[in-house]
Scaffold this active site. Structure first.
Site, mmCIF file in Angstrom:
data_model
loop_
_atom_site.group_PDB
_atom_site.id
_atom_site.type_symbol
_atom_site.label_atom_id
_atom_site.label_comp_id
_atom_site.label_asym_id
_atom_site.label_seq_id
_atom_site.Cartn_x
_atom_site.Cartn_y
_atom_site.Cartn_z
ATOM 1 N N HIS A 156 0.952 -1.325 -0.008
ATOM 2 C CA HIS A 156 -0.043 0.002 -0.052
ATOM 3 C C HIS A 156 0.884 1.212 -0.030
ATOM 4 O O HIS A 156 2.021 1.182 0.125
ATOM 5 C CB HIS A 156 -0.833 0.080 1.261
ATOM 6 C CG HIS A 156 -2.193 -0.881 1.158
ATOM 7 N ND1 HIS A 156 -1.985 -2.140 1.142
ATOM 8 C CD2 HIS A 156 -3.241 -0.522 0.582
ATOM 9 C CE1 HIS A 156 -3.371 -2.936 1.136
ATOM 10 N NE2 HIS A 156 -4.414 -1.888 0.662
ATOM 11 N N LYS A 160 -0.642 4.986 4.760
ATOM 12 C CA LYS A 160 -1.636 4.028 5.398
ATOM 13 C C LYS A 160 -1.396 3.843 6.685
ATOM 14 O O LYS A 160 -0.015 3.514 6.950
ATOM 15 C CB LYS A 160 -1.906 2.624 4.609
ATOM 16 C CG LYS A 160 -2.889 1.737 5.081
ATOM 17 C CD LYS A 160 -3.119 0.562 3.996
ATOM 18 C CE LYS A 160 -3.937 -0.493 4.837
ATOM 19 N NZ LYS A 160 -5.283 0.088 5.017
HETATM 20 P P1 NAP Z 1 -7.097 9.748 4.347
HETATM 21 O O1 NAP Z 1 -6.731 10.450 3.048
HETATM 22 O O2 NAP Z 1 -6.015 10.034 5.664
HETATM 23 O O3 NAP Z 1 -8.629 10.384 4.749
HETATM 24 C C1 NAP Z 1 -9.084 9.938 5.912
HETATM 25 C C2 NAP Z 1 -9.840 11.878 6.265
HETATM 26 O O4 NAP Z 1 -10.816 11.642 7.233
HETATM 27 C C3 NAP Z 1 -8.725 12.773 6.306
HETATM 28 O O5 NAP Z 1 -8.840 13.824 5.815
HETATM 29 C C4 NAP Z 1 -8.762 12.746 7.849
HETATM 30 O O6 NAP Z 1 -8.303 14.100 8.478
HETATM 31 C C5 NAP Z 1 -10.350 12.664 8.096
HETATM 32 N N1 NAP Z 1 -10.884 12.590 9.386
HETATM 33 C C6 NAP Z 1 -10.209 11.854 10.534
HETATM 34 N N2 NAP Z 1 -10.984 11.675 11.585
HETATM 35 C C7 NAP Z 1 -12.232 12.307 11.172
HETATM 36 C C8 NAP Z 1 -13.708 12.309 11.627
HETATM 37 N N3 NAP Z 1 -13.529 12.160 13.290
HETATM 38 N N4 NAP Z 1 -14.538 12.776 11.184
HETATM 39 C C9 NAP Z 1 -14.476 13.047 9.896
HETATM 40 N N5 NAP Z 1 -13.173 12.978 9.156
HETATM 41 C C10 NAP Z 1 -12.308 12.610 9.903
HETATM 42 O O7 NAP Z 1 -7.271 8.268 4.193
HETATM 43 P P2 NAP Z 1 -7.684 7.302 3.004
HETATM 44 O O8 NAP Z 1 -6.429 7.024 2.385
HETATM 45 O O9 NAP Z 1 -8.624 8.131 2.251
HETATM 46 O O10 NAP Z 1 -8.197 5.872 3.772
HETATM 47 C C11 NAP Z 1 -9.535 5.975 4.617
HETATM 48 C C12 NAP Z 1 -9.665 4.732 4.892
HETATM 49 O O11 NAP Z 1 -9.963 3.746 4.122
HETATM 50 C C13 NAP Z 1 -8.449 3.915 5.477
HETATM 51 O O12 NAP Z 1 -8.785 3.266 6.915
HETATM 52 C C14 NAP Z 1 -7.890 2.909 4.476
HETATM 53 O O13 NAP Z 1 -7.502 1.907 4.842
HETATM 54 C C15 NAP Z 1 -9.366 2.665 3.985
HETATM 55 N N6 NAP Z 1 -9.489 2.361 2.698
HETATM 56 C C16 NAP Z 1 -10.578 1.205 2.237
HETATM 57 C C17 NAP Z 1 -10.569 0.992 1.084
HETATM 58 C C18 NAP Z 1 -11.744 -0.111 0.645
HETATM 59 O O14 NAP Z 1 -12.034 -0.539 -0.375
HETATM 60 N N7 NAP Z 1 -12.711 -0.430 1.932
HETATM 61 C C19 NAP Z 1 -9.985 1.418 -0.078
HETATM 62 C C20 NAP Z 1 -8.995 2.323 0.183
HETATM 63 C C21 NAP Z 1 -8.880 2.937 1.436
HETATM 64 P P3 NAP Z 1 -6.656 14.107 9.056
HETATM 65 O O15 NAP Z 1 -5.955 13.881 7.588
HETATM 66 O O16 NAP Z 1 -6.695 15.319 9.481
HETATM 67 O O17 NAP Z 1 -6.849 13.017 10.024
#
Ligand code: NAP
Length: 267
Positions: A156, A160
């Site tokens: 990844h 992550k």
């Molecule tokens: P990311 O870019 O860090 O996005 C997460 C966002 O949520 C950030 O903007 C973060 O702000 C914000 N956040 C943190 N606490 C919050 C709250 N209480 N309320 C609302 N927003 C909040 O991460 P990402 O790459 O998008 O991935 C997010 C999640 O999805 C991870 O767990 C990843 O493993 C998962 N994922 C799943 C799949 C799937 O197919 N299921 C695919 C890809 C990723 P800050 O940066 O300021 O903390």
């Protein structure tokens, strides 16, 4: 005529959240009514993803958005700490969560089960929304009946937070359903560097690679006398997850209780 589904997104300003906003805005039956994040507060959600403004501003207070917008579905792509609170708050406001965030443990899933049942609502948790990844896990399950020496390598991007990935853990659980746990490798093997043999889950070795440039990838390697079988899936862009997310949004309103895995809602 298809019903209109009112959608809010938590983690709206994150990598996945932005992709979800783009995808929801393209669907006629889905109406983006709220976007929540702890950053980019006040930004226009449409403009943030390079689309036209639809008047939805990023806000920090989930409760307020739930009360003001009366959504049907919340899509969560935040982090393992925030997701459980967001999902419980949504359920207690009569809203069904579609969860992509990984890292939820069994106790947290049980807790969501309790709150979902109390509110008579559905929750979808999918560690991987890419159809190819779901097939990769399905093929792995089949191969595990015949090949018992298996190692998982998941790769990844380096931002992550959790390791191993939710997909790798789900794959390991599916393997466990097909074969008896046993210790792989030489009985006297030892690590000269701690962690060199990867993490171990019920005898299955999982190796996590984190590098810039990667999105989400997984290889499952099966070894046997004179042959090696490799099953690999690559998500080359975050768009790969969107058909699964959109399907989840459309199906969740007909589900009750907690459903884990995209494969459970595929026809
Ligand atoms: P990311 O870019 O860090 O996005 C997460 C966002 O949520 C950030 O903007 C973060 O702000 C914000 N956040 C943190 N606490 C919050 C709250 N209480 N309320 C609302 N927003 C909040 O991460 P990402 O790459 O998008 O991935 C997010 C999640 O999805 C991870 O767990 C990843 O493993 C998962 N994922 C799943 C799949 C799937 O197919 N299921 C695919 C890809 C990723 P800050 O940066 O300021 O903390």
């Amino acid at each position: 005529m298809s019903r209109e589904i009112r959608v809010i997104v938590t983690g709206a300003a994150g990598r996945m959240g932005r992709e979800v906003i783009k995808a929801v805005l393209k669907e006629k039956d889905l109406n983006l009514v709220g976007a929540i994040d702890v950053k980019e507060i006040g930004a226009d959600a449409g403009e943030m993803v390079g689309s036209t403004s639809n008047g939805v501003k990023i806000q920090a207070d989930l409760r307020k958005v739930l009360e003001n917008t009366q959504p049907h579905v919340l899509v969560d792509f935040t982090n393992p700490q925030a997701v459980i609170r967001n999902a419980k708050t949504a359920l207690n406001h009569g809203v069904s969560p579609v969860i992509g965030t990984t890292g939820l443990d069994e106790i947290e899933i049980q807790e969501l089960r309790r709150v979902a049942d109390k509110n008579n609502l559905g929750v979808l948790i999918a560690p991987n929304f890419a159809l190819g990844a779901v097939l990769m896990m399905d093929f792995t399950r089949r191969a595990a009946r015949y090949f018992k020496h298996i190692e998982i390598i998941e790769l990844h991007h380096d931002q992550k937070i959790d390791a191993p990935s939710g997909t790798a853990l789900k794959t390991a659980q599916m393997i466990e359903e097909e074969r008896e746990p046993f210790r792989q490798g030489h009985p006297e093997e030892y690590e000269k560097i701690q962690g060199a043999r990867g993490g171990e889950w019920k005898g299955i070795r999982i190796h996590s690679v984190r590098l810039p440039g990667l999105i989400a990838h997984q290889e499952v390697i099966f070894g046997a006398l004179g042959q090696v079988l490799t099953i690999r899936h690559d998500s080359l862009s975050r768009e790969s997850f969107m058909p699964g997310v959109i399907l989840g949004i459309r199906k969740i309103l007909d589900l009750k209780g907690v459903v884990v895995g995209l494969e459970k809602i595929l026809d």
